[in-house]
Design an enzyme around this catalytic site. Structure first.
Site, PDB file in Angstrom:
ATOM      1  N   HIS A   1       0.788  -1.236   0.000  1.00 28.99           N
ATOM      2  CA  HIS A   1       0.000   0.000   0.000  1.00 28.99           C
ATOM      3  C   HIS A   1       0.815   1.278   0.000  1.00 28.99           C
ATOM      4  O   HIS A   1       0.246   2.362  -0.002  1.00 28.99           O
ATOM      5  CB  HIS A   1      -0.926   0.037   1.221  1.00 28.99           C
ATOM      6  CG  HIS A   1      -2.174  -0.763   1.055  1.00 28.99           C
ATOM      7  ND1 HIS A   1      -3.293  -0.266   0.445  1.00 28.99           N
ATOM      8  CD2 HIS A   1      -2.465  -2.035   1.400  1.00 28.99           C
ATOM      9  CE1 HIS A   1      -4.243  -1.195   0.434  1.00 28.99           C
ATOM     10  NE2 HIS A   1      -3.760  -2.272   1.015  1.00 28.99           N
TER      11      HIS A   1
ATOM     12  N   ARG B   1      -6.035  12.214   5.252  1.00 31.85           N
ATOM     13  CA  ARG B   1      -5.119  12.358   6.379  1.00 31.85           C
ATOM     14  C   ARG B   1      -4.172  13.520   6.126  1.00 31.85           C
ATOM     15  O   ARG B   1      -3.791  13.805   4.995  1.00 31.85           O
ATOM     16  CB  ARG B   1      -4.326  11.057   6.579  1.00 31.85           C
ATOM     17  CG  ARG B   1      -5.138   9.950   7.225  1.00 31.85           C
ATOM     18  CD  ARG B   1      -5.651  10.332   8.610  1.00 31.85           C
ATOM     19  NE  ARG B   1      -4.601  10.392   9.600  1.00 31.85           N
ATOM     20  CZ  ARG B   1      -4.418   9.500  10.575  1.00 31.85           C
ATOM     21  NH1 ARG B   1      -5.234   8.485  10.706  1.00 31.85           N
ATOM     22  NH2 ARG B   1      -3.429   9.627  11.424  1.00 31.85           N
TER      23      ARG B   1
ATOM     24  N   LYS C   1       0.970  14.577   1.149  1.00 29.50           N
ATOM     25  CA  LYS C   1      -0.317  14.920   0.515  1.00 29.50           C
ATOM     26  C   LYS C   1      -0.407  16.418   0.207  1.00 29.50           C
ATOM     27  O   LYS C   1      -1.321  16.880  -0.455  1.00 29.50           O
ATOM     28  CB  LYS C   1      -1.487  14.468   1.399  1.00 29.50           C
ATOM     29  CG  LYS C   1      -1.568  12.934   1.507  1.00 29.50           C
ATOM     30  CD  LYS C   1      -2.719  12.484   2.377  1.00 29.50           C
ATOM     31  CE  LYS C   1      -2.746  10.996   2.648  1.00 29.50           C
ATOM     32  NZ  LYS C   1      -3.284  10.196   1.536  1.00 29.50           N
TER      33      LYS C   1
END
Length: 843
Positions: free
Chosen positions: A378, A570, A575
């Site tokens: 992942h 998150r 990100k």
């Protein structure tokens, strides 16, 4: 502007949820009243809203139970290959509405509750989210369970029943504060405790090599108590099981260690055992090497494997006698999917059971183990890889350490034979990492112990093959696959956006609910004025409804005709919420410098939780709230721009914000986001994406056409080139005046006047230690946001692009993903057989 439709008005419209039959409504009312009076209120005269919620939950659950029993009987009679999805996280959210949708009961319940003078939506809001996950990985597991049931696969989800799930986030003075999520406080109507299937799990102890074989002795025992939750498929009467384990101390726990006088102390010490299932570790994409976490990982694996083997041996319904004793056929009847490396101990544990307990020959056991297990990777971030200290293993799981050493030796012998003299390759490929602290690389263990290894988006799977596991790919290329993630259209379209589901169903029928690729038919309506108007109207209603929710929750008035620009996920440096912040500041500065100029009004919403120990992520939240504080209170800005931090982002909040979003921000540094699934939810719900060529964005752009997304910034190869030449943030800071102004404002305390030095660390990181190269993409991002503004000013063209995105989102259904896992990894075929409902005789 028209007010959003009330539930009553919506009920009168056409609905893909089907017309409620009078008989169904009467039956739901009768059942509801029975539960309310006999199960719940009994000797109280007044029912509370929570009593009403529980009465409805029990009413709906009654419809599940018969189907659940019948499904399990069906599996025992047909004895199919069973799929076991092992995950330390299942981010389920709420269950009531999802169950009503999948059983086709929603309209009957809606009507019955309405007739009783109650509001269905208000009752749904009472349910606690089951927040047993951090983010994408745990939510994916939940979508997969839905799809496996909908496709009629004999599948089981196995995990831990955390007493406290992901923390509740409160924002106090702009900072994140964590509160324990006591989600079981009022009980959970969806689970069934199964004490008759309680199993022992062993820890510590020592290994004894005897002539009769190896024995793991003097262990400490913890009991694993299973709690089963039904998982219904969509209108096919299949109900699968999610079994979550809870840790219980045995009755003699620690009593033998104490003299009688310390009896009280001994009983209190039971907590030590029961702490194993107390709390979910709140880290996403970050490895925390705590002993309790390793205990959790072994606890779920040990209990689950005993359960799998019991079910394999006794294949008759309700029968506990072993029917099978030979393990030759084990991989033909059992598939174990490891959701990341967290359940990696399945590999040595299955070896231990086969060799030590069942006396299977070592080579044979290894072949069985590899054919049974498959591993999903992942993440490619190095800090996320699990690398456990050997010393911790030696103490907690001594037998497993021996097995891992033996497996590693076999593996290295094979590599050495194929690449003689290549010592460096042996070092790179070893499961045991040498160094000051010897460690076990769990990802390497998963790769050698599985017959299939997959990434979760095409670009991610390529990175896995070409860099993360390059040596392993060279050794066994046939093992490596891609399985692009998906989301369930039941929850993420039908349930959360019924208005959109209705206008789609009017045009193309309801087949898309179980075959999302049918959305392609919408391409025929891309220039249909009525359809364009209907889609825009649904979006506007969703925005009005969400604006009303925000006003009620946050006491902030937002302009519902502004662009809803949303980034929810998150909080993590990779990100790049910081890039979003820089854009917000840039917009603010432009408005301030010329307030009379016309601007496209925007409401920027950012939401997400930061891991409690992740300092920079918490600083990012503080920055977002501080920017909001300044911008939202500046009279020059008015309602041209608002910045809102969405507190306590979770599944049930996602279901509200995603259908209301116009723009979805997916702006991670290329090569860091494995897939993303939020990006897919926004796409199917009619938001346009601004994003980098990362994760599943690449495939979204491929499906819809790159010109129908707002793609900007560096590609993976550009990032690699920049790494080679050396990234110098200073250079961008000096060259781009708007960037410099924004950074200087953060640095000088413009957004934190009461604590001017508040963001010094952050600016220092951005200037000198930024692994994720925020400044390198700033210019392209700001330019791309300008294109967003221009298109938003042409509502018809914007909506045409929205329709094209929805029409091209069919690939991103978890049904398609699970179909691929089933056929290409598990070796099973989905079944279209509809099990007869409980009120009809079986075949």
């Amino acid at each position: 502007m028209a007010a959003p439709l009330s539930d009553g008005e919506r009920r009168k419209q056409i609905s893909v949820r089907g017309i409620a039959g009078l008989g169904d409504v009467a039956e739901v009312r009768k059942s509801f009243n029975r539960h309310l009076h006999f199960t719940l209120v009994k000797d109280r005269n007044v029912a509370t809203p929570r009593d009403y919620y529980f009465a409805l939950a029990h009413t709906v659950r009654d419809h599940l139970v018969g189907r659940w029993i019948r499904t399990q009987q069906h599996y025992y009679e047909r004895d199919p290959k069973r799929i076991y999805y092992l995950s330390l996280e299942f981010y389920m959210g709420r269950t009531l509405q999802n169950t009503m949708v999948n059983l086709g009961l929603q309209n009957a319940c809606d009507e019955a509750i309405y007739q009783l003078g109650l509001d269905l939506e208000e009752l749904e809001e009472i349910e606690e989210d089951a927040g047993l996950g951090n983010g994408g990985l745990g939510r994916l597991a939940a979508c997969f369970l839905d799809s496996m049931a909908t496709l009629g696969l004999a599948a089981y989800g196995y995990g831990i029943r955390y007493e406290f799930g992901i923390f509740n986030q409160k924002i106090v003075d702009g900072w994140q504060v964590e509160e324990a999520d006591d989600w079981l406080r009022y009980g959970n109507p969806w689970e069934k405790a199964r004490p008759e299937y309680m199993l022992p799990v062993h820890f510590y102890g020592r290994v004894d090599h005897t002539p009769e074989g190896v024995k793991w002795i003097d262990t400490q025992v913890v009991l694993a108590m299973p709690y089963d939750t039904p998982v219904p498929g969509y209108k096919n009467n299949t109900v699968n099981t999610m079994r979550l384990w809870s840790a219980k101390a045995p009755n003699d726990f620690n009593l033998q260690e104490f003299n009688v006088g310390d009896y009280i102390e001994a009983v209190l010490d039971r907590n030590l055992a029961e702490n194993i299932s107390r709390v979910l570790y709140p880290n996403d994409n970050f490895f925390e090497g705590k002993e309790l976490r390793l205990k959790q990982e072994y606890f779920v694996v040990a209990a689950t494997l005993q359960d799998i083997i019991r079910r394999f041996k006794s294949s008759k319904f309700g029968c506990r006698d072993p029917v099978r004793t030979c393990f030759e056929t084990f991989p033909d009847k059992v598939a174990i999917q490891l959701n990341d490396t967290h359940p990696a101990l399945s590999i040595p544990e299955l070896m231990r059971i086969l060799v030590d307990v069942e006396k299977v020959d070592w080579e044979k056991a290894w072949e069985i183990t590899k054919r049974t297990c498959a591993y999903t990777n992942h993440t490619v971030l190095p800090e996320a890889l699990e690398r456990w200290p050997v010393s911790m293993f030696e103490k907690l799981l001594p037998r497993h350490l021996e097995i891992i050493y033996a497996l590693n030796q076999m593996h290295l012998d094979r590599v050495a034979a194929l690449y003689p003299g290549d010592i460096d390759r042996l070092r790179r490929m070893s499961v045991i990492e040498e160094g000051d602290c010897k460690r076990i690389n769990m990802a390497h263990l998963c790769v050698i112990g599985s017959h299939a290894v997959n990434g979760v988006a095409r670009i991610h799977s390529d990175i896995v093959k070409n860099s993360v596991f390059k040596d392993f790919y060279e050794l066994e290329p046939e093992k490596f696959q891609n399985k692009t993630n998906g989301i369930t259209p039941r929850r993420w379209l039908l349930l959360c956006n019924p208005g959109l589901a209705d206008v789609i169903a009017e045009k193309i029928g309801e087949g898309f609910i179980t075959d999302l690729s049918q959305l392609k038919k919408l391409l025929n309506f891309i220039n249909n004025e009525t359809f364009i108007r209907d889609v825009a109207k649904v979006k506007q209603e969703n925005k009005l409804k969400f604006a009303a929710y925000l006003e009620e929750q946050y006491k902030v008035k937002i302009n519902p005709s502004s662009m809803f620009d949303v980034q929810v996920k998150r909080i993590h440096e990779y990100k790049r919420q910081l890039l979003n912040c820089l854009h917000a500041i840039t917009l603010y500065n432009r408005i301030r410098s010329d307030p009379s100029k016309s601007f496209v009004p925007r409401t920027i919403m950012i939401g997400g939780k930061a891991a409690p120990g992740y300092h920079m992520a918490k600083m990012i939240i503080k920055l977002i709230t501080s920017i909001g504080e300044v911008i939202n209170n500046d009279p020059y800005v008015g309602d041209k721009l608002k910045v809102i931090f969405l507190e306590n982002y979770r599944v049930s909040l996602a279901e509200k914000v995603i259908p209301a979003a116009d723009l979805s921000q997916q702006i991670s540094t290329a090569g860091t986001e494995a897939s993303g699934t939020g990006n897919m939810k926004f796409m199917v719900n009619g938001a346009l994406t601004i994003g980098t060529m990362d994760g599943a964005n690449v495939e979204m752009a491929e499906e819809a056409g790159e010109e129908n997304l707002f793609i900007f910034g560096m590609r993976v190869e550009d990032v690699e080139a920049l790494d080679r030449q050396g990234y110098n943030a200073q250079e961008y800071y000096e060259r781009l005046p708007e960037l410099r102004q924004a950074v200087d404002q953060i640095s000088s305390g413009f957004f934190s006047p009461r604590d001017p030095g508040c963001f010094k660390d952050m600016v220092n990181m951005l200037m000198y230690h930024d692994r994720f190269k925020v400044f390198a993409d700033y210019e392209a991002y700001i330019k791309c946001q300008g294109q967003v503004d221009r298109l938003f000013m042409d509502p018809r063209e914007w909506t045409r692009k929205v329709i094209r995105n929805i029409a091209c989102s069919g690939k991103f259904s978890s049904d398609r993903t699970i179909m691929e896992y089933a056929q290409e990894i598990w070796g099973v075929e989905p079944s279209a057989t509809k099990i007869p409902p409980p009120n009809l005789p079986r075949d």
